[in-house]
Structures are given as C-alpha cells and as structure tokens.
Design a protein around this motif. Structure first.
Motif, PDB file in Angstrom:
ATOM      1  N   GLU A 162       0.833  -1.210   0.000  1.00 42.62           N
ATOM      2  CA  GLU A 162       0.000   0.000   0.000  1.00 42.62           C
ATOM      3  C   GLU A 162       0.864   1.255   0.000  1.00 42.62           C
ATOM      4  N   LYS A 163       1.950   1.215   0.754  1.00 39.92           N
ATOM      5  CA  LYS A 163       2.885   2.348   0.784  1.00 39.92           C
ATOM      6  C   LYS A 163       3.503   2.546  -0.597  1.00 39.92           C
ATOM      7  N   LYS A 164       3.895   1.465  -1.250  1.00 42.71           N
ATOM      8  CA  LYS A 164       4.489   1.549  -2.576  1.00 42.71           C
ATOM      9  C   LYS A 164       3.495   2.112  -3.588  1.00 42.71           C
ATOM     10  N   LYS A 165       2.253   1.660  -3.524  1.00 41.58           N
ATOM     11  CA  LYS A 165       1.227   2.166  -4.443  1.00 41.58           C
ATOM     12  C   LYS A 165       1.003   3.661  -4.251  1.00 41.58           C
ATOM     13  N   ASN A 166       0.989   4.111  -3.003  1.00 41.92           N
ATOM     14  CA  ASN A 166       0.812   5.538  -2.724  1.00 41.92           C
ATOM     15  C   ASN A 166       1.994   6.343  -3.258  1.00 41.92           C
ATOM     16  N   GLU A 167       3.199   5.791  -3.102  1.00 39.14           N
ATOM     17  CA  GLU A 167       4.392   6.482  -3.598  1.00 39.14           C
ATOM     18  C   GLU A 167       4.377   6.574  -5.118  1.00 39.14           C
ATOM     19  N   VAL A 168       3.996   5.501  -5.777  1.00 33.21           N
ATOM     20  CA  VAL A 168       3.944   5.504  -7.243  1.00 33.21           C
ATOM     21  C   VAL A 168       2.881   6.479  -7.736  1.00 33.21           C
ATOM     22  N   ALA A 169       1.744   6.530  -7.054  1.00 34.64           N
ATOM     23  CA  ALA A 169       0.678   7.470  -7.430  1.00 34.64           C
ATOM     24  C   ALA A 169       1.161   8.913  -7.282  1.00 34.64           C
ATOM     25  N   PHE A 170       1.916   9.186  -6.214  1.00 27.60           N
ATOM     26  CA  PHE A 170       2.442  10.538  -5.989  1.00 27.60           C
ATOM     27  C   PHE A 170       3.442  10.917  -7.082  1.00 27.60           C
ATOM     28  N   ILE A 171       4.320   9.981  -7.447  1.00 22.66           N
ATOM     29  CA  ILE A 171       5.301  10.247  -8.506  1.00 22.66           C
ATOM     30  C   ILE A 171       4.589  10.482  -9.836  1.00 22.66           C
ATOM     31  N   SER A 189      17.584  18.381 -11.533  1.00 24.44           N
ATOM     32  CA  SER A 189      16.529  19.262 -11.042  1.00 24.44           C
ATOM     33  C   SER A 189      16.482  19.190  -9.525  1.00 24.44           C
ATOM     34  N   PRO A 190      17.245  20.043  -8.841  1.00 25.13           N
ATOM     35  CA  PRO A 190      17.319  20.005  -7.375  1.00 25.13           C
ATOM     36  C   PRO A 190      15.958  20.108  -6.682  1.00 25.13           C
ATOM     37  N   GLU A 191      15.057  20.916  -7.226  1.00 25.86           N
ATOM     38  CA  GLU A 191      13.747  21.079  -6.600  1.00 25.86           C
ATOM     39  C   GLU A 191      12.946  19.781  -6.653  1.00 25.86           C
ATOM     40  N   LEU A 192      12.935  19.151  -7.814  1.00 23.61           N
ATOM     41  CA  LEU A 192      12.221  17.875  -7.947  1.00 23.61           C
ATOM     42  C   LEU A 192      12.872  16.800  -7.083  1.00 23.61           C
ATOM     43  N   LYS A 193      14.201  16.792  -7.056  1.00 27.07           N
ATOM     44  CA  LYS A 193      14.924  15.799  -6.261  1.00 27.07           C
ATOM     45  C   LYS A 193      14.564  15.935  -4.785  1.00 27.07           C
ATOM     46  N   GLU A 194      14.434  17.155  -4.328  1.00 25.34           N
ATOM     47  CA  GLU A 194      14.051  17.393  -2.934  1.00 25.34           C
ATOM     48  C   GLU A 194      12.612  16.931  -2.695  1.00 25.34           C
ATOM     49  N   THR A 225      12.215  11.345  -0.365  1.00 33.73           N
ATOM     50  CA  THR A 225      11.866  10.249   0.558  1.00 33.73           C
ATOM     51  C   THR A 225      11.371   8.996  -0.156  1.00 33.73           C
ATOM     52  N   ILE A 226      11.284   9.056  -1.480  1.00 24.57           N
ATOM     53  CA  ILE A 226      10.772   7.914  -2.251  1.00 24.57           C
ATOM     54  C   ILE A 226      11.901   6.910  -2.498  1.00 24.57           C
ATOM     55  N   PRO A 227      11.719   5.643  -2.147  1.00 28.32           N
ATOM     56  CA  PRO A 227      12.766   4.638  -2.372  1.00 28.32           C
ATOM     57  C   PRO A 227      12.947   4.336  -3.856  1.00 28.32           C
ATOM     58  N   PRO A 228      14.133   3.843  -4.236  1.00 27.14           N
ATOM     59  CA  PRO A 228      14.441   3.593  -5.659  1.00 27.14           C
ATOM     60  C   PRO A 228      13.454   2.659  -6.347  1.00 27.14           C
ATOM     61  N   GLU A 229      12.960   1.623  -5.630  1.00 28.82           N
ATOM     62  CA  GLU A 229      12.055   0.666  -6.283  1.00 28.82           C
ATOM     63  C   GLU A 229      10.733   1.312  -6.681  1.00 28.82           C
ATOM     64  N   SER A 230      10.271   2.298  -5.909  1.00 30.41           N
ATOM     65  CA  SER A 230       9.031   2.998  -6.272  1.00 30.41           C
ATOM     66  C   SER A 230       9.268   3.957  -7.432  1.00 30.41           C
ATOM     67  N   LEU A 231      10.443   4.601  -7.459  1.00 29.83           N
ATOM     68  CA  LEU A 231      10.789   5.460  -8.596  1.00 29.83           C
ATOM     69  C   LEU A 231      10.836   4.633  -9.878  1.00 29.83           C
ATOM     70  N   GLU A 232      11.446   3.462  -9.802  1.00 29.96           N
ATOM     71  CA  GLU A 232      11.548   2.590 -10.972  1.00 29.96           C
ATOM     72  C   GLU A 232      10.170   2.128 -11.427  1.00 29.96           C
ATOM     73  N   GLN A 233       9.325   1.737 -10.470  1.00 33.73           N
ATOM     74  CA  GLN A 233       7.987   1.266 -10.803  1.00 33.73           C
ATOM     75  C   GLN A 233       7.182   2.366 -11.496  1.00 33.73           C
TER      76      GLN A 233
END
Length: 622
Positions: free
Chosen positions: A466-475, A525-530, A534-542
């Motif tokens: 559920e945490k991963k799904k929320n992170e992917v939705a936010f990205i 993009s420093p602003e986007l990176k900031e 808090t998003i882990p690499p696996e959620s960014l990849e997903q």
C-alpha cells in the motif's frame, strides 16, 4: 505414533518445501516426509536461482508469501539483473548461491514454521479409499493418515543414474531411488513415462587457472528477489564467476567416448531437456560451432568446489577428465565427481486439474518434476500452488487458480495442463503472451493482495504494498503536473544526444524519450529531487516503467480482458464430445483426454483450431 494430518508432503526438494510452508502458514497441520533430512532443499544441479523468466517466478513466489526469494537473498554470493539492455519486461534477476547455506536456511525456516512436522523415510505407497487419498505407507511400514497428499518426488521415482557404461539406481548421486508409487498409480489408471536430466562435473577450484578465463562480476546494485526487507550481500563482497570455452580439441576427445555414451547407445529411454543439452549433444547437434561457452561457478563461501555450467555429460569419467584438461584454465583440473545423467518417472500433467490435484484421485496433488518440468523455480512455484490448494481442499474451499495474465506461474500451469509435455518443461519469457504485465518489478503489485486474502502473505507485506502504491501514485501525479524549464533539462538531454526543448514541458512527456530516466532528471533538477527525496528507488523505478510503457500495458490489459471472456465460459464436466460431429477428430480426442474446464483452456490445447472452439461455443449455446 502419528496423528492424522491435514496435508502430507512427499519429498523435501524445492516443490515439497514450498508446499509444506504454504499449507502450514495457511493453518494446516503438515507432515513433510523425506528420505534424507540432511538434503532438504538440496540444490541438486547448479548453485543458482532465477534467470530468464525463472527470476520472475521467484519474485512471484515471494509476493505470494513463499520462502524461495528470502532463502535466495540470504544465501546469495553474487547477484545479477539479466537483460538490463532490453525493456523491463525482459529484466530477470539471477543469484549465485552458497549451496550449503541455501539448504541450511530453508531447513531453518521450515523448522520455525508452526504446523510443519518432519519424518525421515521413503513413501512406498499411497493409501487410497474409493477414489480418494487418505494417507501414505512408509518404507518402515508406518501408515500415516491425512486429508490430502502432495507428491513432489523430483528425480527419485525409479531413478537410474548413468555414467558411461555404468548405471545404478538412484534419485541423486549417492542417494537411493524411490520405488512403489509409480507402479501403484499406473495400476489405478494413471499414465506415466520417463524423462532424463543431467549434471556436469564438480571440480577443485584450487586446480584452475582463472587468469585464462573471463571474469564475471556481480551487479553494483543488488535488487534481490524478496520484497521483504531481507539483509542482502554487500556489492563489494560478492564472489566472481568466470567464463571459459571449449575448443575443437575438447570436442574431438569427447567424441572418442560416444561409443560408450548411454545416450547414443540407447540405454536411456527418457527424453532430455532441449534447452539445456549435454555437452555431447551440443557438439553433435551444432557441429558447425568450434566452441561452446562454459560458466565456472563457485559453490559457496567456504568451499573450493566449482560447478562447470555448460558441461553436463554422461560420458565415461576418463573421457570427461581428458576433455576438461583441454579447456583454457583447466589444464591441471582435479575432479571432485564426474557428471552424470539421471532417468526418472513422471506423470504427463494433462492428468491434473488446474489446482494440481489429480483428476483420478481426489485429494492427491502433484508438483515439480513429477509433472515433467525442470528447474528449481518451476518446481518451487508448483509446490507453492499445490500446498495452497491442498489446504483449500481440506477446508472445502474454492481452489486458487492464477490466470496467464496474472503470473508466469499461471502460464506454466496452464501450459502443463492444456498442452502437456513430452520433454522437460522450462519456462521462458516467450511462453507468456502478456510479458509487459508480468514483469519482475511488479510481482508484489499483482499477487500480494491475493495472497493476503488467503491468509498466506503477512500483514506487513500488505502495508509495504500500500505504501508503494501511494508512492507511485504521488510520482505519477508529479510527473503529470510538474513542468521543467529548458535551462534545467537541456544539459541532461544534450548529454544523451536528445533534442533540446525550447519551452517548458511536462516531466511525464520528457520521460517518454528514449534513454531519459527519472533518476537522471532528478539529478538535474534540485527542486524535484528534494520533492521526491523520501521515495525509495524501487518505487521510482515502478513509476517510471508505468509512465514509459503506459500504452503497451493498456493494450495488453485490453487483450487479456478479451481472452478472459473465454476463460469465464465453463464447459460442463459431463460434455460428450462424440456427440459433436462437426469437431475435428484431433480436437475430439484432445478434449476427451484433457477435459478442458473452460473454452479458454480448450482454445490453448495444441492441435485445436479456432473453428473447433467456435463449434464448441455454438453447441454449448444450444
């Protein structure tokens, strides 16, 4: 001496271990019967897990709450993500493992699983009452009763080992074969046949010259198999594998043993694996090739034993030795043990239901090499499904069936049940028509919720999902709404030889460009990176995969939806195919033998034409 169990599992290889763990974790009382308590979860062949399509299966097992992914991560000595140069549907995790640590970890996890009992003995007979299994009889004469039995006999059923002109009974080197079950099942109306597999020599690593070989290091980023937070090996601590090659001299020496080869002299009846042939088979079938690749794989942290992957053989021992000495780096090689072939009984899987329960005897389940498959991963996923469905059978609940668009596990089982196999079945990505949906990165997304509802996956896994799904939705939302200035992103695009932008552009649109990655954009993009820090690499990849491949994923989902309509049309179990004269003779014979449960399954049977399915659909409508 014995209580009555819910489920008895016969055999403690990869299928048996997953079956016992799954049934017990769902609440069944399980007895795991093995001929040798010291070889539980033994890696009989290569000390590795995963690979092309197989890695996806291990991740699916883990997402379903099985143990193989965790054990692999805890015992790995090297990790590689294969096919990184291709699209994410082809990425396949593979680990090199410590053989002894792998088995020890499996046994430790099973011993810590409430509800699993162990007993060391051979099962010589099944107790059948009417058309239902109610227990087993062991070699020592003990009758143990249970409501369901899962047979995972591997290569042990009437196993025969071949080395040159020598042959002797055994299910694995230095271990005796299992007898009695095949003969009993055949007497009950089951069809059985023979298959063959093989293994290469094991050699002393101290006798090899690695300077003459190519080094194969592990990845710097270790993803692993398990979605759980398992402690993995540090990248710098990994052991290297090496690559060497055969040559024409090696081939000529091997040919001198062909007249004593059990394969060429007709002493082996079983069919061998097409996609993992012996070295003698390779030089015979591919006579135009002057070399074949060999992978020199360490067996573990605390051993010098080496597995020579690619050199499976059953030639005489002295021929194996002389040929190996001609391989670069093997000039002073010392053998630990020769390679050998093993022949064993299996039962064509068209005799099973989709739950892996046999059609002839209720409560009796088959999993692993008894169904004609080859490979730890293929066996383990069948064991998992057989264990789940044995528990559900005992509770009189609906079995769990995974479809072809839900998992590689579903593809494997559907292939076995619908098409059968007359050679050892190995999974490939090409067997799945929904590869974009069935990626290794989203196995938890596809399967964990389903497993959690069964009571198999733990609650912590659902929270993580559920945490991963929320992170992917936010990205995804961020990529849809955030725009980048040309001055911010153009230096990055220029470094990729990608055309610059002349005005502000949405992040999601830029991400669709070839070669552009989300981590690459964030670094510029420093602003986007900031914002996404808090998003882990696996959620960014997903999220990146979902954005980049959205159109392809959508198309496959539409196709899967259309095909599932046929799978929702059940064929009555009493259907009399002889009364449908318009069917082709081959379709009639196949339908009568396999008894497909749905029109979807009927359409996937080899030899059945679309017109046969249409005729069957019209007849059912009447």
């Amino acid at each position: 001496m014995f209580v009555e169990y819910d489920v008895i599992v016969v055999g403690a290889g990869h299928a048996g271990c997953e079956a016992a763990a799954a049934a017990a974790n769902m609440g069944s009382r399980v007895l795991l019967v093995t001929m040798n308590m010291q070889t539980i979860a033994q890696m009989s062949c290569n000390p590795a897990m995963g690979g092309i399509a197989k890695g996806q299966i291990v991740r699916e097992i883990d997402a379903m709450g099985g143990y193989s992914g965790i054990v692999s991560d805890k015992s790995m000595i090297q990790f590689r993500m294969l096919n990184r140069s291709k699209g994410p549907a082809m990425w396949s995790p593979r680990s090199q493992n410590d053989r002894m640590l792998f088995a020890a970890t499996w046994r430790e996890m099973l011993e810590q699983t409430p509800g699993v009992d162990f007993y060391q003995d051979m099962v010589r007979e099944l107790i059948i009452e009417g058309e239902k299994v109610v227990g087993v009889v062991t070699g020592l004469g003990h009758s143990v009763r249970a409501k369901a039995v899962v047979v995972t006999s591997g290569t042990f059923l009437n196993g025969i080992i071949h080395i040159g002109e020598k042959q002797f009974g055994g299910g694995r080197v230095a271990e005796k074969a299992a007898t009695g079950i095949t003969e009993q099942l055949v007497s009950l109306g089951f069809e059985s046949d023979r298959l063959k597999t093989g293994t290469p020599p094991r050699v002393d690593g101290r006798s090899l010259d690695y300077s003459k070989m190519e080094e194969q290091k592990g990845d710097d980023n270790i993803v692993g198999f398990s979605f759980a937070p398992v402690q993995k090996i540090r990248p710098e601590a990994q052991l290297s594998c090496h690559i060497s090659y055969t040559n024409s001299t090696v081939h000529e020496i091997l040919k001198t043993g062909f007249d004593r080869s059990p394969m060429y002299q007709g002493r082996i009846d079983g069919v061998g694996p097409r996609y993992c042939p012996s070295i003698e088979d390779k030089i015979n079938r591919f006579a135009d090739r002057d070399r074949h690749q060999l992978f020199v794989e360490p067996e573990g942290w605390n051993t010098v034993e080496i597995y020579v992957n690619g050199f499976s053989t059953s030639l005489p021992e002295e021929v194996q030795y002389e040929a190996l000495r001609m391989v670069p780096g093997f000039e002073s090689v010392r053998l630990f043990r020769p390679g050998y072939a093993i022949e064993y009984d299996y039962f064509p899987p068209t005799q099973l239901k989709y739950s892996l329960e046999t059609r002839l005897i209720s409560g009796l389940f088959f999993a692993g090499q008894i169904n004609g498959t080859t490979g730890y991963e293929e066996a383990a996923c069948q064991g998992l499904m057989a264990g789940i469905n044995a528990h559900l059978y005992v509770r009189e609940e609906t079995p769990l069936i995974l479809s072809r668009n839900e998992a590689y596990i579903g593809v494997l089982i559907d292939d076995l049940i619908s098409k059968g196999t007359d050679e050892p079945y190995r999974m490939f990505t090409s067997r799945a028509e929904f590869r974009t949906l069935l990626r290794q990165d989203n196995a938890d997304w596809r399967l964990t919720e389903k497993s959690y509802r069964l009571g198999l996956a733990e609650e912590t896994r659902m929270h993580s999902l559920e945490k991963k799904k929320n992170e992917v939705a936010f990205i995804t939302e961020t990529c849809a709404n955030e725009s980048l200035e040309p001055s911010t992103i153009n230096p990055y695009l220029d470094s990729l030889s990608s055309a610059p932008i002349s005005e502000k552009q949405k992040l999601g649109k830029i991400l669709l460009r070839p070669g552009v990655s989300l981590p690459g954009i964030l670094e510029n993009s420093p602003e986007l990176k900031e914002k996404l820090s808090t998003i882990p690499p696996e959620s960014l990849e997903q999220a990146e995969i979902q954005i980049k491949y959205a159109r392809y994923i959508e198309k496959e989902e539409e196709m899967a939806q259309k095909l599932s309509q046929l799978d929702n049309l059940a064929i009555p179990g009493h259907m009399d195919y002889d009364r449908i004269p318009a069917l082709s003779n081959e379709a009639t014979q196949k339908f009568k033998k396999i008894r497909p449960a749905t029109l979807g399954q009927a359409s996937r049977i080899s030899g059945v034409n679309p017109s046969d399915v249409q005729i069957l659909l019209v007849y059912m409508g009447r």
